[in-house]
Motif scaffolding. Structure first.
Motif, mmCIF file in Angstrom:
data_model
loop_
_atom_site.group_PDB
_atom_site.id
_atom_site.type_symbol
_atom_site.label_atom_id
_atom_site.label_comp_id
_atom_site.label_asym_id
_atom_site.label_seq_id
_atom_site.Cartn_x
_atom_site.Cartn_y
_atom_site.Cartn_z
ATOM 1 N N ALA A 175 0.825 -1.207 0.000
ATOM 2 C CA ALA A 175 0.000 0.000 0.000
ATOM 3 C C ALA A 175 0.859 1.257 0.000
ATOM 4 O O ALA A 175 0.612 2.208 -0.747
ATOM 5 C CB ALA A 175 -0.933 -0.007 1.212
ATOM 6 N N ARG A 176 1.891 1.280 0.820
ATOM 7 C CA ARG A 176 2.734 2.469 0.930
ATOM 8 C C ARG A 176 3.523 2.713 -0.363
ATOM 9 O O ARG A 176 3.721 3.859 -0.764
ATOM 10 C CB ARG A 176 3.694 2.316 2.106
ATOM 11 N N LYS A 180 -1.379 3.989 -1.960
ATOM 12 C CA LYS A 180 -2.772 3.761 -1.593
ATOM 13 C C LYS A 180 -2.914 3.670 -0.082
ATOM 14 O O LYS A 180 -1.952 3.390 0.635
ATOM 15 C CB LYS A 180 -3.294 2.465 -2.230
ATOM 16 N N ASP A 181 -4.138 3.917 0.400
ATOM 17 C CA ASP A 181 -4.404 3.740 1.819
ATOM 18 C C ASP A 181 -4.349 2.255 2.162
ATOM 19 O O ASP A 181 -4.775 1.408 1.371
ATOM 20 C CB ASP A 181 -5.787 4.288 2.186
ATOM 21 N N VAL A 182 -3.855 1.962 3.351
ATOM 22 C CA VAL A 182 -3.803 0.573 3.803
ATOM 23 C C VAL A 182 -5.198 -0.030 3.813
ATOM 24 O O VAL A 182 -5.398 -1.196 3.436
ATOM 25 C CB VAL A 182 -3.150 0.489 5.201
ATOM 26 N N GLU A 183 -6.191 0.765 4.209
ATOM 27 C CA GLU A 183 -7.565 0.265 4.255
ATOM 28 C C GLU A 183 -8.034 -0.172 2.862
ATOM 29 O O GLU A 183 -8.690 -1.208 2.704
ATOM 30 C CB GLU A 183 -8.505 1.348 4.794
ATOM 31 N N GLU A 184 -7.692 0.610 1.835
ATOM 32 C CA GLU A 184 -8.107 0.287 0.468
ATOM 33 C C GLU A 184 -7.517 -1.039 0.001
ATOM 34 O O GLU A 184 -8.210 -1.883 -0.587
ATOM 35 C CB GLU A 184 -7.675 1.413 -0.474
ATOM 36 N N GLU A 201 -5.904 -1.742 9.735
ATOM 37 C CA GLU A 201 -5.633 -0.306 9.714
ATOM 38 C C GLU A 201 -5.194 0.169 11.097
ATOM 39 O O GLU A 201 -4.276 0.989 11.227
ATOM 40 C CB GLU A 201 -6.881 0.447 9.263
ATOM 41 N N ASP A 205 -1.480 1.838 12.187
ATOM 42 C CA ASP A 205 -1.304 3.103 12.919
ATOM 43 C C ASP A 205 -0.405 2.903 14.145
ATOM 44 O O ASP A 205 0.500 3.710 14.399
ATOM 45 C CB ASP A 205 -2.666 3.651 13.362
#
Length: 704
Positions: A175-176, A180-184, A201, A205
């Protein structure tokens, strides 16, 4: 865990105050380079995209570009060379030193992560990172995330449907790198489990906060924080933009969004030369972003495109076929390019349909023997495949015949951990006294080590004797189950059920049915929770069904496996010994061999089923085929089986659509039943591969 190397931190010293012309005898660039290479090497300041075809001397072009900049008066300290391996950077800078006499230590070159680490030493405090930060390696970062997950949710890993820390870390990393967002990304990976997505998620964090609080970074932080510095802190951004007036990027087709964004920030006001080949972008599954090389001219207005198309590797016939592959690409998702030959003519590539995988293996080995008898060394021969399991039958036959071979991954098919885990379960069902097999898979469960496994097996043996039944039938009995560690109970129950089912059907079912039952049991859940690349591992295991179908009983199949392991294990490759190379196509990129065999070229295998069904990228599969064919220098064989066993049932396979797309004039069709095949005779005069004629001289002069 380790501290980042500090010995080269002085490379980020103050920018040069003046540019002094280089001294010493100049290089005759026109003489040393071909016309295409010369145009790229001597390109004027300003953004440039160099499209370097396979075998065209890309490394030579980059090396001479650095030397040219030096001759134009650029200080070494003003040149940034970004590569994907430190080895590539070191080799280029060593060559620059040979050409110019200027020490490679004066340049800043290396991987994105290497340079990013040094950048954070200077400016990390702007984002709350101490300059004495420590970098976590992969194992340490997995362990830290595992620690955090257990602190937040002590019961998380007890649920068998939840992934382990390693695949979660892989998801976060992906994701990083792709922005993209980790959630996506988590939602795409686990679309029906929003509760798990929310937890991932939360874990991310906490993982991020903990690293900063402890002065730690993982590999991804080196790039993410470097980009953050340049995007949010003008002092850092201005420093890098003023520090490097020349930015050179190697293998640009493999950059991800994060890496491309870093390059764009540094080079927003200065010269950037990106060198790559969109036709060789084959790593999108791990984050490489084809759009970055395709949109380079849009992001860098005024960028000039240079094409290096003369190939110093392959025969004209092989290049003609490779160009045909590119002709079938989607135009809007590619640059046009045509490889031009410098080597002498040779035979046409050969397409060879075979009955099934074992005949495919037999044909390849017969051709290898012909090549060897005619003077070729084994190390001049490579066998390439889309997936590791495609070469299982070939490995079996090579081992059986005692031919020396090496596998790029370092492990033969039956030596892979997941294959050995599965075979261990089958061994135990066939022979419950095989305690070694039991310990192998039982110790995969949480909190079960060898001592605990010994106690559980001893207890199960006693219960089985009392009841006069197989040990596999009592592993789930209450008397045994209550002695299982609490953390392992759920997995143990599933494992015991699987082994009991296998034990029941093994007496009457065919080996392929037994293997299929084993694959679909508890170990499938273990694989999916433990490994990010579980689909590839499942494919390997499913290929065991086909292997099992060749045997009359489970005992016979296991005996054959032991013999194969013994034969391949006894055959120790000596240092310097000539060996046939077996490799996935991905791992063969950048390599070359006089003689190449590409196996498994059937729809569903190559391209794979996911790409055909629209779940994968069919264009990337086509690029992968192009990369495979351009590894070959002199001879190229393209093989495919027409029959395969899928879950114990014979299935007809069709020729790969990538071969169907090619005009028949670009290859010869051979009959696998004939050692030599049926083909037209072709004459090209003196086509001795080792001669010192024009093509060979060109290869030495301009290629590498």
């Amino acid at each position: 865990m380790y501290d980042y190397e500090d010995e080269e931190d002085d490379l980020f010293g103050p920018p040069p105050q003046s540019i002094k012309p280089a001294t010493g005898e100049g290089i005759d660039f026109k003489k040393e380079l071909n016309a295409d290479q010369y145009q790229a090497v001597t390109a004027p300041n300003g953004p440039a995209l160099v499209l370097a075809g396979a075998g065209s001397g890309k490394t030579r072009t980059l090396t001479y570009r650095v030397a040219y900049l030096l001759e134009q008066g650029a200080p070494p300290e003003s040149i940034l060379l970004l590569t994907f391996t430190n080895k590539a950077s070191r080799q280029m800078l060593e060559r620059v030193e040979e050409l110019t006499g200027i020490g490679g230590h004066r340049f800043l070159g290396g991987t994105f992560h290497h340079v990013g680490g040094q950048a954070l030493r200077m400016f990390g405090d702007l984002i709350g990172l101490p300059r004495s930060f420590t970098i976590l390696d992969d194992g340490d970062s997995d362990a830290l995330l595992n620690e955090i997950i257990r602190e937040i949710d002590p019961d998380f890993f007890k649920a068998k449907e939840n992934p382990k820390a390693k695949p979660i870390k892989g998801l976060i990393s992906y994701a990083r790198n792709v922005g993209k967002d980790v959630e996506e990304v988590a939602l795409a990976r686990y679309p029906s489990n929003r509760e798990l997505v929310s937890k991932i998620e939360h874990f991310f964090d906490a993982y991020t906060r903990t690293k900063l609080a402890r002065g730690l970074t993982d590999y991804d932080d080196l790039l993410v924080f470097w980009l953050t510095l340049m995007e949010k802190h003008e002092d850092a951004r201005t420093y890098f933009q003023n520090r490097f007036s020349h930015v050179l990027v190697d293998e640009y087709q493999d950059v991800n969004l994060l890496q491309a964004s870093i390059v764009d920030q540094i080079a927003s006001n200065h010269q950037v030369m990106a060198v790559g080949d969109d036709a060789q972008c084959i790593y999108t599954w791990r984050g490489a972003d084809l759009d970055q090389i395709l949109s380079f001219p849009e992001r860098h207005p005024g960028a000039k495109i240079y094409k290096i198309e003369t190939n110093y590797r392959s025969s004209p016939e092989i290049l003609n076929l490779a160009n045909g592959i590119l002709e079938n690409r989607t135009a809007e998702k590619s640059f046009t390019k045509e490889l031009k030959a410098s080597r002498p003519h040779h035979e046409l590539p050969r397409v060879v349909p075979t009955l099934e995988a074992y005949q495919q293996a037999d044909f390849v080995i017969s051709k290898i023997e012909e090549l060897y008898d005619s003077g070729a060394n084994y190390d001049q021969i490579a066998i390439l495949y889309r997936a590791h399991y495609h070469a299982m039958e070939l490995q079996v036959e090579l081992s059986r015949r005692g031919l020396p071979f090496l596998i790029t991954s370092g492990l033969k098919f039956f030596e892979q951990a997941h294959v050995k885990d599965m075979v261990a379960q089958l061994r135990f069902v066939a022979n419950p006294k095989d305690s070694t097999a039991f310990f192998r898979f039982a110790c995969l469960l949480p909190k079960i080590g060898e001592k605990t496994a010994i106690k559980l097996l001893k207890l199960a043996t006693q219960v089985a004797a009392e009841k006069a039944v197989s040990i596999c039938q009592v592993l789930g009995e209450e008397k045994v189950f209550k002695k299982v560690p609490a953390d392992a109970k759920e997995d143990w129950e599933s494992m015991a059920e699987t082994l009991a089912n296998i034990d029941v059907i093994a007496a009457t079912a065919t080996p392929s049915v037994v293997v299929e039952e084993a694959i679909g049991g508890w170990y499938q859940t273990y694989l999916r929770a433990t490994f990010e690349n579980w689909p590839r591992r499942e494919e390997d295991l499913e290929s065991l069904v086909d292997f099992a179908s060749k045997h009359q009983s489970l005992a016979e199949m296991l005996s054959q496996l032991v013999l194969l392991s013994s034969e391949s294990g006894d055959r120790v490759v000596k240092q310097g010994e000539s060996c046939i190379r077996l490799s996935t196509i991905h791992q063969s990129k950048g390599l070359e061999y006089p003689h190449v065999f590409i196996i498994g070229l059937a729809d569903g295998l190559f391209p794979n089923k996911r790409a055909i069904d629209g779940e994968g990228d069919l264009e990337e599969e086509r690029r992968l085929f192009y990369v495979a064919t351009t590894r070959a220098e002199r001879s190229l064989h393209l093989l495919y089986p027409t029959l395969a066993n899928q879950k114990g049932m014979p299935v007809r396979l069709m020729q790969s659509r990538f071969i169907k797309e090619l005009p028949e004039s670009r290859y010869e069709l051979l009959n696998a039943h004939s050692r030599h095949g049926h083909r037209k005779e072709r004459s090209f005069g003196n086509s001795n591969w080792g001669n010192s004629g024009g093509g060979y001289k060109g290869y030495k002069k301009f290629g590498y």
